[in-house]
Scaffold this motif. Sequence first.
Motif, PDB file in Angstrom:
ATOM      1  N   GLU A  16       0.816  -1.210   0.000  1.00  0.00           N
ATOM      2  CA  GLU A  16       0.000   0.000   0.000  1.00  0.00           C
ATOM      3  C   GLU A  16       0.849   1.258   0.000  1.00  0.00           C
ATOM      4  O   GLU A  16       0.487   2.265  -0.614  1.00  0.00           O
ATOM      5  CB  GLU A  16      -0.913  -0.008   1.228  1.00  0.00           C
ATOM      6  N   ARG A  20       0.340   4.735  -4.378  1.00  0.00           N
ATOM      7  CA  ARG A  20       0.186   6.054  -4.997  1.00  0.00           C
ATOM      8  C   ARG A  20       1.340   6.358  -5.943  1.00  0.00           C
ATOM      9  O   ARG A  20       1.160   6.916  -7.021  1.00  0.00           O
ATOM     10  CB  ARG A  20       0.091   7.121  -3.902  1.00  0.00           C
ATOM     11  N   GLU A 271      -5.750  15.989  -4.873  1.00  0.00           N
ATOM     12  CA  GLU A 271      -6.715  15.169  -5.600  1.00  0.00           C
ATOM     13  C   GLU A 271      -7.247  15.910  -6.821  1.00  0.00           C
ATOM     14  O   GLU A 271      -7.389  15.332  -7.914  1.00  0.00           O
ATOM     15  CB  GLU A 271      -7.872  14.790  -4.675  1.00  0.00           C
ATOM     16  N   THR A 339      -6.978   8.441  -7.939  1.00  0.00           N
ATOM     17  CA  THR A 339      -6.085   8.259  -6.784  1.00  0.00           C
ATOM     18  C   THR A 339      -6.394   6.980  -6.027  1.00  0.00           C
ATOM     19  O   THR A 339      -5.539   6.442  -5.308  1.00  0.00           O
ATOM     20  CB  THR A 339      -6.195   9.454  -5.824  1.00  0.00           C
ATOM     21  N   ASP A 340      -7.622   6.456  -6.179  1.00  0.00           N
ATOM     22  CA  ASP A 340      -8.005   5.219  -5.509  1.00  0.00           C
ATOM     23  C   ASP A 340      -8.272   4.092  -6.500  1.00  0.00           C
ATOM     24  O   ASP A 340      -8.819   3.047  -6.125  1.00  0.00           O
ATOM     25  CB  ASP A 340      -9.273   5.442  -4.658  1.00  0.00           C
ATOM     26  N   TYR A 341      -7.904   4.263  -7.730  1.00  0.00           N
ATOM     27  CA  TYR A 341      -8.193   3.281  -8.767  1.00  0.00           C
ATOM     28  C   TYR A 341      -7.353   2.023  -8.558  1.00  0.00           C
ATOM     29  O   TYR A 341      -6.148   2.098  -8.280  1.00  0.00           O
ATOM     30  CB  TYR A 341      -7.915   3.895 -10.138  1.00  0.00           C
ATOM     31  N   ASP A 342      -7.962   0.845  -8.720  1.00  0.00           N
ATOM     32  CA  ASP A 342      -7.273  -0.420  -8.473  1.00  0.00           C
ATOM     33  C   ASP A 342      -6.601  -1.002  -9.708  1.00  0.00           C
ATOM     34  O   ASP A 342      -5.978  -2.061  -9.641  1.00  0.00           O
ATOM     35  CB  ASP A 342      -8.246  -1.462  -7.900  1.00  0.00           C
TER      36      ASP A 342
END
Length: 365
Positions: A16, A20, A271, A339-342
Amino acid sequence: MNMRDELERAYPDTPEVFHRRVQDTLATLRRQDETEEPVMKRKIRWGVVLLAALLLISAVGVAAKLTGVLGFITNTAAKNWVLDEAETMIHEGAAQTVIGDCALSVKEWICDGERLLVTVSIVDPALETEGHYLPQDEDEDYLLGINYYGLRYGPQDVRLSAGAVGRMSWNYEWGDEAGNEILYTLEVPVTGLQDAFTVTIPATCSAGMGELEFEVTAADFGRVRDFELPDPLVTPEYTLALTQIRVTALRTYMTAQLTFVPDVPQERREEIVYAYFYEGLVVPEGRLDVVAGEGEEIAMGRGDVSRSEDALTYTMPLAGNPRKTFEGRLLYCPRWGMTDYDWESDMPPLSAEDALVFEMKEAVR
């Protein structure tokens, strides 16, 4: 398979703490037209053949089989083109010098007032010396990072009479292979310089270092079209503005600026910057399906973000393929959620709701 798919297959699970950073790296890779020091094939350059075949053939652009400075723009994985008039802007044989048995020269250059592209020719008998090539297989061999073999052929930082400016990016390939010639093409930012300046390129060969010098004037820029700046997009958190819109024979240039309300948290600012500058696109109205790098976008982020000391104002250069005409309205859309895309599910779409909407109206000089 695209670059993102290849990286995800090679590295399916990332800690994790690096998530980013990987996102940022992937976003950068998607926008790069070339690498800093690409591998160069000596005999059969299948990569160049394949990429040339994939180029978009545009009715408004020069055909894809360009070499030298224009090939540097068009012969890439992205579908890039230049306007026909760019061919008339190329200068040849601007400067040359001889050092021992080596010959250094400026083979071609072109400048539109925003970017200077130069192809430097270096002919060096030492390239015939055993040891400068690293064989890959029986059919092909590659010239890998010639600096590692004791020779420094790469041009160093380009100097301009208006101030020192380093190269933005560069590439190299064989010229006359039988004649031991290597061609270097450099892209140098010249935005904001005066209408006339001197360019000095230090270049090295096995016999030493020389300098190549030539003059650039505004008459060399070709047709430069400036467009009216649209009203900014004002929201409770930020104001988005375009502070420059310019189109040349080589590219469409824009400069985007985000100014934040002071009480917007820093994390939220980042963001928003990411959504517009790194993942956002300028597209024709109704074309939220446009994919970055496919040539249909009008402009996208190309360069580094700068910010004010108080971290309230962020600026980003945008660029895209040039057009003779721009029909209808354009949207500068953010892409939220990256920013939170997997990187496994469908990519978040461009957002028309938060877009800066404008038309391209040529400014009267």
